[in-house]
Design an enzyme around this catalytic site. Structure first.
Site, mmCIF file in Angstrom:
data_model
loop_
_atom_site.group_PDB
_atom_site.id
_atom_site.type_symbol
_atom_site.label_atom_id
_atom_site.label_comp_id
_atom_site.label_asym_id
_atom_site.label_seq_id
_atom_site.Cartn_x
_atom_site.Cartn_y
_atom_site.Cartn_z
ATOM 1 N N SER A 225 18.961 65.507 31.601
ATOM 2 C CA SER A 225 19.956 66.384 30.956
ATOM 3 C C SER A 225 19.301 67.278 29.917
ATOM 4 C CB SER A 225 21.014 65.530 30.256
ATOM 5 O OG SER A 225 21.857 66.337 29.455
ATOM 6 N N TYR A 238 23.576 57.929 24.674
ATOM 7 C CA TYR A 238 23.424 58.676 25.933
ATOM 8 C C TYR A 238 22.199 59.589 25.910
ATOM 9 C CZ TYR A 238 24.480 62.146 29.574
ATOM 10 O OH TYR A 238 24.414 62.993 30.652
HETATM 11 P P1 NAD Z 1 30.458 62.286 37.458
HETATM 12 O O1 NAD Z 1 31.432 61.519 36.671
HETATM 13 O O2 NAD Z 1 30.951 63.126 38.558
HETATM 14 O O3 NAD Z 1 29.336 61.342 38.064
HETATM 15 C C1 NAD Z 1 28.888 60.187 37.439
HETATM 16 C C2 NAD Z 1 28.965 59.079 38.464
HETATM 17 O O4 NAD Z 1 28.306 57.919 37.960
HETATM 18 C C3 NAD Z 1 30.380 58.622 38.769
HETATM 19 O O5 NAD Z 1 30.941 59.371 39.823
HETATM 20 C C4 NAD Z 1 30.199 57.157 39.155
HETATM 21 O O6 NAD Z 1 30.236 57.018 40.557
HETATM 22 C C5 NAD Z 1 28.791 56.836 38.689
HETATM 23 N N1 NAD Z 1 28.755 55.624 37.861
HETATM 24 C C6 NAD Z 1 28.933 55.529 36.528
HETATM 25 N N2 NAD Z 1 28.829 54.236 36.158
HETATM 26 C C7 NAD Z 1 28.569 53.523 37.287
HETATM 27 C C8 NAD Z 1 28.360 52.152 37.549
HETATM 28 N N3 NAD Z 1 28.363 51.236 36.561
HETATM 29 N N4 NAD Z 1 28.138 51.761 38.833
HETATM 30 C C9 NAD Z 1 28.116 52.671 39.832
HETATM 31 N N5 NAD Z 1 28.302 53.998 39.632
HETATM 32 C C10 NAD Z 1 28.530 54.398 38.371
HETATM 33 O O7 NAD Z 1 29.646 63.162 36.399
HETATM 34 P P2 NAD Z 1 28.307 64.031 36.506
HETATM 35 O O8 NAD Z 1 28.341 64.864 35.307
HETATM 36 O O9 NAD Z 1 28.138 64.651 37.840
HETATM 37 O O10 NAD Z 1 27.169 62.946 36.288
HETATM 38 C C11 NAD Z 1 26.050 62.831 37.137
HETATM 39 C C12 NAD Z 1 24.785 62.792 36.317
HETATM 40 O O11 NAD Z 1 24.624 64.032 35.653
HETATM 41 C C13 NAD Z 1 24.754 61.732 35.221
HETATM 42 O O12 NAD Z 1 23.507 61.076 35.250
HETATM 43 C C14 NAD Z 1 24.889 62.537 33.943
HETATM 44 O O13 NAD Z 1 24.240 61.889 32.875
HETATM 45 C C15 NAD Z 1 24.199 63.813 34.342
HETATM 46 N N6 NAD Z 1 24.491 64.994 33.534
HETATM 47 C C16 NAD Z 1 25.758 65.477 33.457
HETATM 48 C C17 NAD Z 1 26.014 66.611 32.709
HETATM 49 C C18 NAD Z 1 27.390 67.209 32.611
HETATM 50 O O14 NAD Z 1 27.607 68.054 31.749
HETATM 51 N N7 NAD Z 1 28.328 66.841 33.448
HETATM 52 C C19 NAD Z 1 24.972 67.247 32.038
HETATM 53 C C20 NAD Z 1 23.694 66.731 32.136
HETATM 54 C C21 NAD Z 1 23.470 65.604 32.892
#
Ligand code: NAD
Ligand code: MG
Length: 333
Positions: A225, A238
């Site tokens: 991130s 986080y």
């Molecule tokens: P999202 O909620 O769509 O995806 C996160 C997924 O993590 C969930 O769909 C869930 O299936 C999974 N998850 C969480 N806890 C879990 C567990 N205990 N067991 C199994 N699955 C679990 O959100 P996203 O933003 O697409 O997140 C995906 C990645 O992107 C993450 O690693 C997040 O840190 C990273 N990220 C997100 C952003 C943002 O702004 N959305 C920015 C930078 C990085």
């Protein structure tokens, strides 16, 4: 609400109440569809290509559903066009039901890969849609629900994916947990452990279990991130895990180079996903989410799909130990 479509009456009511800028933005994915976001396309102004703030105030119980967000995130469902870049490949994506993981799953399948997705049982409605999208691309889908905070499940997940796909050569460690806290003393040990287990331990366990199956030419990708570089004050635990994810890629790349396995990270900026409306941000920050980027809006998962494809594809053979940022102009790698 999950059955809400762009044409449904409830959707029209919501749209009617939105700011004009947002309405114009919501119509944009159709434009992306015409242009074919996954292939060569006409120039597209990134400031207006997708929805801009303000967004409707909204919160969901964790882990949330993409299908219940307003506006619905764009994961490339109607826009991503493949060109055989991952033909015959076999991928496991954690968090493949929504957000970046779903965008990668759609793109991988349209590029010719069979795809296993992991997600939580509560996310079955989102996961069903992804399975449908993978199979409509003519590829095999392996939905494997379960909680990756458990090491035994992580081992089982990899074994199930290998058995159902007949092998594995792309691993995307993408699942993540993010909860906002103003002060670190508000974070209980249980909450701290939850974030660490999901974001740091699970990729360690899953990668360990997958390694015996990964032949030369395989690719491992982890979702880090922008917060690994610009940590906001409300994400004490986080942000540390996302810095750990960046180092995961850099160290593992060195260890696995001699086996012919590449390891890279993606560093997104603010992206419109369920993670943000389930406690990832303070509720009052959702209407202006992404406004503080130079592009003035959050990213959509679809805008990162081609990055996961690029890092997985065989022609990126000299890219290992890298971090690929997509932050809307914020800091990063
Ligand atoms: P999202 O909620 O769509 O995806 C996160 C997924 O993590 C969930 O769909 C869930 O299936 C999974 N998850 C969480 N806890 C879990 C567990 N205990 N067991 C199994 N699955 C679990 O959100 P996203 O933003 O697409 O997140 C995906 C990645 O992107 C993450 O690693 C997040 O840190 C990273 N990220 C997100 C952003 C943002 O702004 N959305 C920015 C930078 C990085
Ligand atoms: Mg989800």
């Amino acid at each position: 609400m999950s059955a809400d479509t762009p044409e449904s009456p409830s959707r029209r009511r919501v749209m009617g109440g939105m700011a004009a800028g947002l309405v114009a933005g919501v119509a944009a994915p159709a434009l992306a569809q015409q242009q074919g976001a996954g292939t060569a396309a006409q120039p597209r102004d990134p400031t207006t290509a997708y929805p801009r703030p303000p967004f409707p105030a909204q919160q969901q119980p964790w882990p949330g559903l993409a299908g219940k967000m307003q506006p619905k995130p764009d994961h490339g469902e109607t826009s991503y066009r493949g060109s055989g870049r991952l033909a015959g490949r076999k991928a496991l994506i954690t968090g493949g039901d929504s957000g970046m993981g779903r965008a990668a799953a759609i793109a991988f399948a349209r590029e010719g890969a069979d795809v296993a997705i992991n997600y939580l049982p509560d996310e079955e409605p989102d996961a069903r849609e992804v399975v449908q999208l993978i199979t409509s691309a003519g590829r095999r889908a392996a939905p494997i629900p379960g909680d990756i905070r458990n090491e035994a499940f992580c081992n089982q997940l990899v074994q199930d994916a290998v058995r159902q796909l007949g092998g594995l050569d792309i691993l995307v460690n993408n699942a993540g947990r993010q909860q906002s806290h103003d002060l670190f003393t508000e974070i209980t040990t249980e909450q701290f452990d939850w974030t660490m287990k999901t974001n740091v331990y699970a990729p360690f366990w899953i990668t360990k279990a997958a390694l015996p199956y990964l032949k030369p030419g395989s690719s491992i990708i982890i979702t880090s991130s922008v917060v690994a570089y610009e940590p906001p004050e409300n994400l004490f635990d986080y942000a540390q895990t996302k810095a750990a994810n960046m180092i995961y890629a850099k160290v593992l790349a060195k260890q696995l180079a001699k086996r012919g396995i590449r390891v890279n990270a993606v560093a997104p900026g603010p992206v419109w996903t369920p993670l943000q409306v389930t406690g990832g941000q303070p509720a009052d920050k959702i209407p202006t989410f992404g406004q503080n980027t130079p592009l003035g809006r959050p990213g959509q998962p679809a805008e990162l799909a081609s990055i996961y494809v690029q890092l997985a594809a065989a022609d990126a053979s000299y890219a290992t130990g890298q971090v690929y940022g997509a932050t809307g102009g914020r800091g990063g790698p």
